[in-house]
Design an enzyme around this catalytic site. Structure first.
Site, short mmCIF file in Angstrom:
data_model
loop_
_atom_site.label_atom_id
_atom_site.label_comp_id
_atom_site.label_asym_id
_atom_site.label_seq_id
_atom_site.Cartn_x
_atom_site.Cartn_y
_atom_site.Cartn_z
N HIS A 130 23.28 5.57 72.26
CA HIS A 130 22.59 4.54 73.05
C HIS A 130 22.75 3.18 72.39
CE1 HIS A 130 19.53 2.50 75.43
NE2 HIS A 130 19.05 2.03 74.28
N ASP B 41 21.37 -0.69 72.78
CA ASP B 41 20.32 -1.48 73.42
C ASP B 41 20.93 -2.72 74.07
OD1 ASP B 41 18.04 -2.73 74.18
OD2 ASP B 41 17.26 -3.07 72.17
N GLU C 265 27.60 5.23 64.70
CA GLU C 265 26.96 6.16 65.63
C GLU C 265 27.88 7.32 66.00
OE1 GLU C 265 23.93 6.21 66.19
OE2 GLU C 265 23.44 4.26 65.33
N HIS D 237 27.40 10.00 63.54
CA HIS D 237 26.25 10.85 63.85
C HIS D 237 26.59 11.84 64.96
CE1 HIS D 237 23.43 9.07 61.15
NE2 HIS D 237 23.42 7.88 61.75
N HIS E 192 23.20 10.34 56.96
CA HIS E 192 23.38 9.07 56.27
C HIS E 192 23.95 9.27 54.87
CE1 HIS E 192 20.40 6.79 59.01
NE2 HIS E 192 21.65 6.63 59.40
N ASP F 87 41.59 22.66 30.38
CA ASP F 87 42.42 21.46 30.20
C ASP F 87 41.61 20.19 30.37
OD1 ASP F 87 44.76 22.97 29.81
OD2 ASP F 87 45.02 23.19 31.97
N ILE G 279 37.57 18.66 32.00
CA ILE G 279 36.26 18.85 32.64
C ILE G 279 35.72 17.46 32.93
CG2 ILE G 279 33.95 19.81 32.45
CD1 ILE G 279 35.05 21.66 30.23
N ASP H 283 45.43 16.80 31.89
CA ASP H 283 44.94 16.72 30.51
C ASP H 283 43.51 16.20 30.43
OD1 ASP H 283 47.40 17.58 29.50
OD2 ASP H 283 48.19 15.53 29.43
N ASP I 292 39.08 19.06 23.45
CA ASP I 292 39.74 19.41 24.72
C ASP I 292 39.12 18.67 25.89
OD1 ASP I 292 41.44 21.21 23.48
OD2 ASP I 292 40.11 22.92 23.81
#
Length: 344
Positions: free
Chosen positions: A11, A13, A36, A39, A45, A152, A154, A204, A299
């Site tokens: 909608h 306005d 919109e 959505h 959001h 290797d 993280i 790495d 590491d």
């Protein structure tokens, strides 16, 4: 949630002064429309300022969908298992499948989104950093034993933990909590690496920069990934960071502090780097002298949401106490058990 015949409707306005020329004299129709439509497709959001699903109208916006928007659509339409997918799950990574978050009620936007709050209930849960569907292995790769540790790389991307080992990638909600359908093939998840000019076997080190782009290190090169594409003429030489000539790879990266400073680890040394100004802040310093109790070479390093920092070497890890500049008592512990829930 079933919305009946109004589900998906938008909608506008007619009392608003809608504009089509990207001016600030009224309300930009295209900026509101694309929000919109998100959505209508099921997105909630996002708290990210560059997302089209950010709930606050601030004037005409670019029509390119943002990082979070891609992740949300991946969550809703790609990562969900459909009957025709016939996906075989890896036994070690089966977790209950969570339903993606969708708006819990229809709503109408006017000239400002300021009357709506952006809470945990309506922020889209990030589901991936790529629009490609992960390729799920139907059998265990006997050459890669995750319970032996020796990871290797993280790192923490978008509030999730990413664990790299050779050709495989795990995503975790928290340490010990692997997301459904993981591990996946690294080059399927980051398919842009497979399409790049250099063959990538493993990562790495990796980190998410303050500008939300992801940096992946491989040998003496690094790649900058914006969620869709490699950018900044990737791959680039790691010497862009200003390292001395003896550095030939980056072993680990840590983001720490407010504002965050990038810590780069290689061999027995580390450097502090300002990503905003692209500048090394000091000469190389000894890891063992500054991070007392940590075994080198490192590491991986992980700084988690709480600010806790963990150093990994082999299949061991240490929790670091920044206030006392040393590792906490009771360490090292088993890294694979901590991250992936392996039995010790």
């Amino acid at each position: 949630m079933e919305l009946g015949f109004l589900g998906g409707d938008i909608h506008f306005d007619d009392s608003e002064d809608w504009t089509l020329d990207n001016s600030y004299n009224g309300v930009d129709f295209y900026s509101v429309a694309i929000h919109e439509m998100g959505h209508s497709l099921g997105l909630g959001h996002s708290s990210e300022p560059n997302s089209i699903m950010n709930p606050y109208y601030t004037g005409p916006q670019p029509q390119d969908i943002g990082y979070d928007d891609i992740l949300g659509m991946h969550s809703l339409y790609i990562s969900r298992t459909l009957p025709e997918d016939h996906v075989h799950f890896l036994p070690s990574t089966i977790q209950p499948q969570l339903s993606p978050r969708v708006p819990n009620k229809p709503h109408v936007h006017w000239s400002s989104f300021s009357h709506e709050t952006c809470t945990d209930d309506n922020i889209v849960t990030l589901e991936s950093v790529t629009t490609y569907k992960p390729e799920v292995s139907t059998r265990k790769n006997n050459n890669i034993d995750e319970c032996q540790g020796n990871f290797d790389a993280i790192s923490c991307f978008r509030g999730e933990i990413f664990v790299f080992k050779y050709s495989l990638l795990w995503r975790l909600n928290n340490p010990g909590s692997i997301q459904p359908r993981y591990p996946v093939q690294l080059l399927r998840f980051f398919q842009v690496l497979a399409d790049s000019s250099q063959a990538i076997v493993k990562i790495d080190a990796a980190y998410e920069r303050p500008d939300s782009n992801i940096v992946l290190f491989h040998g003496n090169s690094y790649y900058v990934f914006n969620g869709n594409h490699l950018i900044e003429n990737s791959p680039r030489p790691i010497m862009d960071y200003g390292f001395p000539h003896f550095v030939d790879r980056v072993d680990a990266v840590m983001m720490y502090g407010v504002p965050p400073i990038t810590y780069l680890f290689s061999g027995e040394y580390f450097w502090m780097y300002d990503d905003q100004h692209k500048l090394l802040l000091q000469r190389h310093r000894s890891i063992k002298e500054h991070f007392k109790g940590v075994r080198t070479p490192i590491d991986d390093v992980l700084t988690w949401k709480s600010g806790d920092t963990y150093f990994f070497t082999g299949n061991q890890y240490w929790k670091f106490d920044h206030n006392h500049n040393k590792t906490e008592d009771g360490y090292p512990k088993n890294a694979a058990e901590f991250l992936l829930g392996c039995n010790s």
